[in-house]
Design an enzyme around this catalytic site. Sequence first.
Site, mmCIF file in Angstrom:
data_model
loop_
_atom_site.group_PDB
_atom_site.id
_atom_site.type_symbol
_atom_site.label_atom_id
_atom_site.label_comp_id
_atom_site.label_asym_id
_atom_site.label_seq_id
_atom_site.Cartn_x
_atom_site.Cartn_y
_atom_site.Cartn_z
ATOM 1 N N ASN A 216 0.958 -1.111 0.017
ATOM 2 C CA ASN A 216 0.152 0.125 0.018
ATOM 3 C C ASN A 216 0.900 1.098 0.008
ATOM 4 O OD1 ASN A 216 0.724 0.470 2.671
ATOM 5 N ND2 ASN A 216 -0.770 -0.697 3.246
ATOM 6 N N GLU A 219 3.331 1.685 3.013
ATOM 7 C CA GLU A 219 4.528 0.873 2.977
ATOM 8 C C GLU A 219 5.444 1.161 1.909
ATOM 9 O OE1 GLU A 219 1.515 -3.018 4.400
ATOM 10 O OE2 GLU A 219 2.309 -2.734 2.335
ATOM 11 N N ASP A 287 -5.655 -8.100 1.706
ATOM 12 C CA ASP A 287 -5.396 -9.785 1.585
ATOM 13 C C ASP A 287 -6.322 -10.240 0.425
ATOM 14 O OD1 ASP A 287 -3.897 -9.887 3.893
ATOM 15 O OD2 ASP A 287 -5.596 -9.720 5.096
#
Length: 350
Positions: A216, A219, A287
């Site tokens: 993302n 990150e 996820d």
Amino acid sequence: MAANPPLPTTDRLLGLVEAMAGRPVAMLVDLVADRFITGVPKRISREAPVLILSYQGETLLPGGGANAVANVAALGGRPLPLGIVGDDDNGHALVAALAGRGVETEGVLVRAGYRTPTKVRILGGGKHSIKQQIVRYDIEDRLELTDRERDLFAANLARWGQDGAVGAAILSDYGYGIVEPGLLPRMRQALPGATLVCDSRYRLGDFRGLDGATPNEEEAEALLERSINDDPERLEEAGRMLRDRLGARFLLITRGSRGMSLFEEGLSTHLPVHGTDQVADVTGAGDTVIGAFALALAAGASPLEAMLLANFAGGVVVMKMGTATLTPDELRHAVESDPAPLQGVRWARS
């Protein structure tokens, strides 16, 4: 100037959803249990200024890397997970929850003395209203793999790779120690035809040699030690730098309500988000994205096509409460009902 790649049609995306059925995806994951405890507000405690709930019930769902496994299964794929749980109630319940979804759990090892990572969420609300999260506590252990565990993982990978049917593999690293960068060469050797995709919470930079990654925006900023701040030029620079640093063929940066950006050699592609920015719950959305993205690749999608399907999938699950998955029918409906992601695609060349 080179022409932009052709956009996939709605029919092409729907065909890929059909092609996902039964596709095997090898998955090296940190297995996490998500436990939800719900109650109805009773009164304020006289002992402390805290709310007292009248207990209603609780559920345990696959979380962390286990949620990526559950999403592949829910979309009709055949997840093949490698991971470790503890010899405890949460570990046994998590394996049972995966098996109940049709997941083959032979690659999940049980380690005595290890506490299965568990995120416990306490939710409260009126009897007939949506429950809101009040507090969360985490049960966490970090482990180091033994040589025996690495060898057992390698043996399973070799068995799965014998017929060459595994078209994609996922590494879902939540920092609990199971997803070691040193296992990447073993996965490459055992699954020579598979596209390897990684999502790592804290150390993506250690996984050099991937085919792709799905960080993302936060990150990506942490890894590059620079902010993007919704600046298109900074985003382009960050995407190119991170892809080069990983030695990856493609990099997918998820950007929440601002959509997704895919970086390939000499080209970046940007999508608006599917749905609205009024989300119900973002728990586990990453996820879902990596699960749908990798399963689409296994079904023969290009990275652009896989990004589009992952974008639709992510937009569906954030409208659900808790750790959620979606079905092929829900994904088909999203593709058919919302032309905005396809109409809003924009490219940039470097």
